[in-house]
Write a protein that holds these residues in place. Structure first.
Motif, PDB file in Angstrom:
ATOM      1  N   GLN A 171     -25.093  36.222  15.709  1.00 26.35           N
ATOM      2  CA  GLN A 171     -26.008  37.357  15.552  1.00 26.35           C
ATOM      3  C   GLN A 171     -27.471  36.970  15.302  1.00 26.35           C
ATOM      4  OE1 GLN A 171     -24.184  40.743  15.490  1.00 26.35           O
ATOM      5  NE2 GLN A 171     -22.973  39.163  16.463  1.00 26.35           N
ATOM      6  N   GLY A 230     -18.984  35.685  11.614  1.00 27.81           N
ATOM      7  CA  GLY A 230     -18.197  36.695  10.926  1.00 27.81           C
ATOM      8  C   GLY A 230     -16.724  36.349  10.907  1.00 27.81           C
ATOM      9  N   SER A 283     -24.731  43.841  10.326  1.00 32.42           N
ATOM     10  CA  SER A 283     -23.503  43.041  10.231  1.00 32.42           C
ATOM     11  C   SER A 283     -23.504  42.043   9.087  1.00 32.42           C
ATOM     12  CB  SER A 283     -23.275  42.296  11.557  1.00 32.42           C
ATOM     13  OG  SER A 283     -24.420  41.546  11.913  1.00 32.42           O
ATOM     14  N   THR A 298     -17.930  43.205   8.888  1.00 35.80           N
ATOM     15  CA  THR A 298     -17.628  42.286   9.987  1.00 35.80           C
ATOM     16  C   THR A 298     -17.287  40.879   9.507  1.00 35.80           C
ATOM     17  OG1 THR A 298     -20.012  41.897  10.244  1.00 35.80           O
ATOM     18  CG2 THR A 298     -18.989  43.529  11.700  1.00 35.80           C
ATOM     19  N   ASN A 316     -12.823  40.924  13.641  1.00 40.53           N
ATOM     20  CA  ASN A 316     -13.613  41.205  14.834  1.00 40.53           C
ATOM     21  C   ASN A 316     -12.837  40.993  16.119  1.00 40.53           C
ATOM     22  OD1 ASN A 316     -16.420  41.774  13.761  1.00 40.53           O
ATOM     23  ND2 ASN A 316     -16.003  39.826  12.755  1.00 40.53           N
ATOM     24  N   GLY A 350     -19.671  41.205  16.254  1.00 45.30           N
ATOM     25  CA  GLY A 350     -19.375  40.987  14.848  1.00 45.30           C
ATOM     26  C   GLY A 350     -19.071  39.549  14.481  1.00 45.30           C
TER      27      GLY A 350
END
Length: 530
Positions: A363, A342, A212, A235, A347, A359
């Motif tokens: 993360q 993102g 991503s 993303t 997303n 996304g």
């Protein structure tokens, strides 16, 4: 350690502006009582508390290629990681600092997930590599295997190039290359290599980076891959092209998140929901501004306040380390420090709940959460692609996330946390993604494709409704863990200009926020206490 209702703090139906301070004092007093008098808790001390997390780093710093017995010992090391971190959680290790008390369990659980994943699920010494740069002198490369650092005026020239070219290097003088495990290097060189991997949660700059974020693709000419790397991933994670843009972006996020966190502490924290936490019957009155509101409106406001607090904290605490890391000497290009979140539209609006978690969210733990699934794919248990693989991967990721946050609540000072509620919250996100996917498929089967605007509106409504319906399981447990009583900013600008409760000092951090040396009864209990 403390129930939702406490005789010394009961001010039923009389709004108490000192409620947060009173509960904070109670929690700290009970923690010290358990440490000093009862012996049922102990301090968070470095390095002992981190032994379980750091064991994989030491193990992987010793070459295994020609030592089958040492490679086979990875199972023993993985078991040691689990047992050491479980001992930290089980033994009552915590801190008088509210945030550290929650982080104790979070760190131990993440150290287990990440450490066991690197030891068992990835062949670190054979299949993992990081991006490095080497210089060319005359007709050959400087040093055996290429130099990792530049010297003299060439380093300054490289820095100047980085200002306008985000760290990309003149193609005829420098070359990027994949540096595999430095098996023939000294112990400290291997240790530095492994530590770099261990501290790169998203894998950026490594050949195992999460998909991503912008990153060079393995298997192609590396210098060309870096120079043609897109500025934004599909993303929406983006990278800065100049240090000036990087600095402006990170300072902007730090500024607004600082103000939001400061405002949060003088507004939302006076709602009893965020202090002792939700309870079957209210033991404290609501502030005058909230008391007349219908329950549905009050619930929505609490969801919004919690979302604002969590997002501001994440933006603040993730952007600051990026600023520090990007300023360190050595090869440290900007593409290795992409944005924290993102794209909202690409997303959440386009993909719904799956896009929110897969996304848009930060993360940071995704690589560790996906290592078990990668292992199952490599062993042939799952196909590389397919619906079943995707479902198993999501299930494992949400389960591990729930366990991590449950561990944070378990090591918090109050014993009022409910260990299963964070797990249930994250598993319901898995259910919600499956449900939304099924609803989308049913709508398509009944009426065919719908305009993009309607899709986006439907995705947004579903995400907001689902998160509002489920977030009480997680946010309520954060409240029971007392995490909202943590002072997120050291100096309150708003209090300094006269806002906030009367008598509150603008300086928010007391001695409990400062590390100090602790002499324990045993050698392993001695170290830096936080």
């Amino acid at each position: 350690m403390s129930p939702n209702w406490h005789p010394a703090l009961s001010h039923a139906w009389a709004w108490d502006t000192n409620l947060p301070a009173r509960y904070l004092g109670l929690y700290r007093a009970e923690f010290y009582s358990e440490v000093l008098s009862l012996g049922t808790a102990r301090y968070f001390v470095i390095p002992y508390t981190l032994f379980g997390c750091l064991l994989p780093v030491l193990y992987l710093s010793v070459p295994h290629r020609d030592r089958l017995w040492l490679r086979s010992a990875r199972f023993v090391v993985a078991l040691g990681v689990v047992l050491l971190n479980w001992e930290i959680i089980r033994s009552g290790t915590s801190s008088a600092s509210i945030a550290v008390s929650y982080a104790t369990g979070l760190v131990a659980a993440w150290g287990t997930v990440w450490g066991v994943g690197l030891v068992l699920c990835v062949d670190v010494q054979r299949g993992v590599a990081r991006v490095r740069v080497r210089e060319r002198r005359g007709g050959g490369w400087a040093g055996e295997g290429g130099a990792d650092r530049l010297t003299g005026g060439e380093e300054e020239e490289k820095k100047q190039a980085a200002v306008a070219d985000e760290g990309e290097l003149p193609p005829r003088e420098y070359e990027h290359y994949w540096e595999t495990y430095p098996e023939d290097g000294g112990f400290f060189k291997r240790l530095a290599w492994v530590w770099d991997l261990f501290s790169s949660f998203r894998g950026i700059g490594w050949n195992i980076a999460i998909p991503s974020v912008p990153h060079p693709r393995p298997g192609v000419d590396l210098s060309a891959a870096i120079s043609s790397m897109p500025l934004k991933s599909p993303t929406g994670f983006h990278r800065s092209t100049t240090y000036r843009a990087f600095l402006a972006n990170r300072l902007f996020h730090l500024a607004w998140s600082y103000i939001v966190l400061d405002l949060w502490t003088i507004t939302a924290r006076f709602d009893p929901y965020f202090v002792p936490g939700p309870s079957p019957a209210p033991s404290h009155a609501l502030p005058p501004a909230l008391a007349p509101l219908p329950a549905s409106v009050l619930s929505l406001l609490r969801s919004a306040a919690a979302a604002a607090g969590v997002l501001a904290a994440l933006f603040s605490y993730f952007n600051f380390p990026q600023l520090v890391a990007a300023s360190l000497p050595g090869y440290n290009p900007l593409w290795q420090h992409p944005s924290i979140f993102g794209s909202f539209s690409a997303n959440i609006l386009d993909r719904g709940l799956a896009g929110l978690w897969g996304g848009w969210w930060h993360q940071s733990f995704r690589l560790g959460f996906t290592l078990p699934t990668r292992f199952l794919v490599r062993k042939g248990v799952l196909l590389e692609k397919g619906t079943l693989t995707k479902l198993v991967g999501m299930f494992i990721a949400f389960l591990l996330s729930g366990i991590m946050h449950a561990a944070g609540g378990y090591t918090s000072i109050p014993e009022t946390t409910v260990i299963y509620t964070p797990v249930l919250f994250f598993m319901l996100q898995f259910v919600g993604i499956c449900l939304q996917s099924g609803l989308g498929w049913a709508v398509f089967r009944m009426i065919g494709d719908v305009p993009r605007g309607w899709k986006r509106a439907g995705n947004l409504v579903f995400v907001v409704a689902w998160m509002h319906w489920t977030n009480g399981l997680f946010i309520g447990d954060l409240s029971r863990s007392a995490i909202w009583l943590f002072e997120p900013v050291p100096f309150s600008v708003l209090r300094a200009v006269g806002l906030g409760p009367k008598g509150d000092s603008a300086w928010r951090w007391d001695r409990e926020y400062m590390p100090r040396w602790h002499w324990g009864t045993h050698w392993w209990e001695t170290g830096v206490r936080i």
